[in-house]
Design a protein around this motif. Structure first.
Motif, PDB file in Angstrom:
ATOM      1  N   THR A 232       3.592  26.592 -59.052  1.00  0.00           N
ATOM      2  CA  THR A 232       4.704  26.495 -58.107  1.00  0.00           C
ATOM      3  C   THR A 232       4.216  25.809 -56.840  1.00  0.00           C
ATOM      4  O   THR A 232       3.242  26.256 -56.234  1.00  0.00           O
ATOM      5  N   ASN A 233       4.873  24.724 -56.472  1.00  0.00           N
ATOM      6  CA  ASN A 233       4.539  23.993 -55.258  1.00  0.00           C
ATOM      7  C   ASN A 233       5.606  24.302 -54.211  1.00  0.00           C
ATOM      8  O   ASN A 233       6.769  23.902 -54.353  1.00  0.00           O
ATOM      9  N   PHE A 234       5.216  25.013 -53.173  1.00  0.00           N
ATOM     10  CA  PHE A 234       6.175  25.448 -52.158  1.00  0.00           C
ATOM     11  C   PHE A 234       6.494  24.353 -51.141  1.00  0.00           C
ATOM     12  O   PHE A 234       7.292  24.593 -50.234  1.00  0.00           O
ATOM     13  N   ASN A 235       5.875  23.188 -51.281  1.00  0.00           N
ATOM     14  CA  ASN A 235       6.165  22.077 -50.377  1.00  0.00           C
ATOM     15  C   ASN A 235       6.991  20.983 -51.041  1.00  0.00           C
ATOM     16  O   ASN A 235       7.308  19.982 -50.397  1.00  0.00           O
ATOM     17  N   GLN A 236       7.314  21.138 -52.303  1.00  0.00           N
ATOM     18  CA  GLN A 236       8.076  20.142 -53.021  1.00  0.00           C
ATOM     19  C   GLN A 236       9.376  20.762 -53.529  1.00  0.00           C
ATOM     20  O   GLN A 236       9.376  21.914 -53.991  1.00  0.00           O
ATOM     21  N   PRO A 237      10.497  20.076 -53.501  1.00  0.00           N
ATOM     22  CA  PRO A 237      10.665  18.732 -52.939  1.00  0.00           C
ATOM     23  C   PRO A 237      10.753  18.702 -51.416  1.00  0.00           C
ATOM     24  O   PRO A 237      10.682  17.648 -50.818  1.00  0.00           O
ATOM     25  N   GLU A 238      10.927  19.859 -50.775  1.00  0.00           N
ATOM     26  CA  GLU A 238      10.977  19.929 -49.320  1.00  0.00           C
ATOM     27  C   GLU A 238      10.070  21.054 -48.844  1.00  0.00           C
ATOM     28  O   GLU A 238       9.837  22.038 -49.559  1.00  0.00           O
ATOM     29  N   GLN A 239       9.580  20.893 -47.630  1.00  0.00           N
ATOM     30  CA  GLN A 239       8.689  21.913 -47.081  1.00  0.00           C
ATOM     31  C   GLN A 239       9.461  23.136 -46.609  1.00  0.00           C
ATOM     32  O   GLN A 239       8.966  24.261 -46.699  1.00  0.00           O
ATOM     33  N   ASP A 240      10.691  22.942 -46.116  1.00  0.00           N
ATOM     34  CA  ASP A 240      11.506  24.079 -45.697  1.00  0.00           C
ATOM     35  C   ASP A 240      11.842  24.949 -46.902  1.00  0.00           C
ATOM     36  O   ASP A 240      12.100  24.450 -48.000  1.00  0.00           O
TER      37      ASP A 240
END
Length: 362
Positions: A232-240
Motif C-alpha cells: 500500500t502506497n499512501f502517497n499515490q495517487p495523491e499525498q492527501d
C-alpha cells in the motif's frame, strides 16, 4: 639517427613543461571563477559541468605540455612512442572519469527535476557511471594495442556463467529498474507491505530498497521482494489522505446538534493543527444503533501519513472538551447480568429468583 641530448634541449623541454603547468594553474583559476557564477543560476547542470571541467582542462594542459616537452627532446622513436602512448592513456583516463562524473551528475539533476524519480535514487546514477567507465576502459585497451574484439566475445560467453551465479543480484537490479520505471514507489513515499513493514522510502539502489520507519529505524528490503509483494502506497495517487475516527453518543442526544457541534470541531482542527488540510469539508456519518450508543464516523483530512497521529490526538481532545461544554454525553458500554437462585426443600424442586444487576464496563 638520434642526436645527443644537450643542455639546451633540457632547458627548452623544461620551459615547455613549466608553461603547461602554468596554463593548467591559470585554467583552474578561471574555472573556479566560472563555478562561482554557475552557482548563481537556477539550472544545476552548469555546476556539474564546470566542476567536472576543473579536472579535465588542467590535466589536458599538463598532458599537452608534457607531450610538447617530449617532442623537443631528442628521443628515439620507440621511447617517443611509449611516452606519447602513456600520455594519451593518462588523458583518456582523466577524460573518462570526468565524463562519468558529468553524465552521472546530469542524470542526478534530471532525476531531481522529474516527478517520477527522486534525487536520492542512486540506481540510475550508478548504472550510468559504470557504463561510461567500462567504455573508457575499452578505449584505453584499444589505445594500448590490445584487441578488444576477443575480449568482448569472451565477456559475452562468460556473462552467461556470471548471470547464472548472480541471478538473485540481477533479479534485484531489474526489479529496482522496473519499480522506478513504473513509478509505483518513489523515494519519499510512505508504504506498507503485506508482511507488516512500513515507513518512508529513503533510497532505491541497484540491489535493495531502504525504508525508514516512524521509529527512526532502517528496514532493508531486496528489490525483488518489494516488487513481488502486496503493498500500500499512501502517497499515490495523491499525498492527501482521509482519517476515520469512530465516535458514539447517547440515544437521548439531539443528533442534529451533535452533527453541528462535531462539524465545528472538525473545521477548527483542520485550520489550527499543523499537517491538516484547511480546505477539507467537514463530514460526519451516523451508521450504527449500538448496544448503548449511536455510532458515527468522523472523516478528517490529513496532508501526510505521519500527521494523522497528531491530528487525531488534537481532534479527540477538542471534541471531548466541546461535548462536555455542550452537554453531549458519550456513554460507557453497559451490560445487564441476570442472577438465578433456587432452594431445594427435599422435593427436588427449585423456585428461581431473578435479579437484574447493571454493570458498567469501563
Amino acid at each position: 639517427m638520434t642526436r645527443t641530448l644537450t643542455v639546451d634541449d633540457c632547458l627548452v623541454a623544461g620551459i615547455i613543461l613549466v608553461a603547461g603547468l602554468l596554463a593548467a594553474f591559470l585554467l583552474r583559476l578561471l574555472l573556479r571563477w566560472l563555478g562561482g557564477h554557475a552557482t548563481k543560476t537556477r539550472w544545476s547542470g552548469d555546476d556539474v559541468i564546470v566542476d567536472a571541467l576543473r579536472s579535465l582542462v588542467p590535466w589536458s594542459a599538463f598532458v599537452g605540455g608534457a607531450a610538447a616537452a617530449a617532442a623537443a627532446l631528442p628521443l628515439t622513436r620507440t621511447v617517443h612512442h611509449h611516452v606519447n602512448q602513456s600520455l594519451t592513456v593518462l588523458l583518456i583516463l582523466v577524460a573518462t572519469i570526468t565524463a562519468a562524473r558529468v553524465i552521472a551528475g546530469l542524470v542526478r539533476t534530471v532525476t531531481q527535476s522529474r516527478a517520477g524519480v527522486a534525487g536520492s535514487v542512486t540506481i540510475f546514477v550508478n548504472i550510468t557511471r559504470v557504463s561510461v567507465l567500462a567504455l573508457g576502459c575499452l578505449v584505453i585497451l584499444q589505445t594500448l594495442g590490445i584487441p578488444i574484439a576477443p575480449l568482448v566475445t569472451a565477456l559475452g560467453v562468460g556473462g552467461l556463467a556470471v548471470a547464472l551465479a548472480l541471478q538473485d543480484t540481477l533479479a534485484n537490479l531489474f526489479a529496482g529498474i522496473h519499480i522506478l520505471a513504473s513509478k509505483t514507489v518513489q523515494p519519499g513515499d510512505y508504504i506498507r507491505l503485506s508482511s507488516g513493514e512500513e515507513g518512508y522510502v529513503v533510497d532505491i539502489n541497484w540491489r535493495q530498497t531502504t525504508i525508514k520507519s516512524l521509529s527512526n529505524n532502517l528496514v532493508i528490503i531486496p528489490n525483488g521482494q518489494l516488487a513481488g509483494t502486496n503493498m500500500t502506497n499512501f502517497n499515490q495517487p495523491e499525498q492527501d489522505m482521509t482519517l476515520l475516527v469512530q465516535v458514539g453518543v447517547a440515544y437521548d442526544s439531539d443528533l442534529e446538534h451533535v452533527e453541528r457541534v462535531t462539524n465545528e470541531v472538525i473545521a477548527e482542527t483542520m485550520k489550527e493543527v499543523e499537517g491538516a488540510v484547511p480546505d477539507h469539508e467537514p463530514a460526519v456519518r451516523f451508521h450504527t444503533f449500538g448496544d448503548s450508543r449511536i455510532g458515527m464516523t468522523v472523516i478528517l483530512g490529513v496532508g501526510e501519513f505521519s500527521d494523522q497521529y497528531r491530528i487525531k490526538h488534537e481532534f479527540i481532545k477538542r471534541l471531548h472538551r466541546r461535548y462536555r461544554a455542550e452537554g453531549i454525553h458519550i456513554p460507557a458500554p453497559r451490560r445487564t447480568v441476570t442472577l438465578q437462585s433456587g432452594a431445594a426443600g427435599g422435593t427436588g424442586l427449585e423456585i428461581p429468583h431473578q435479579r437484574e444487576v447493571p454493570i458498567d464496563v469501563r
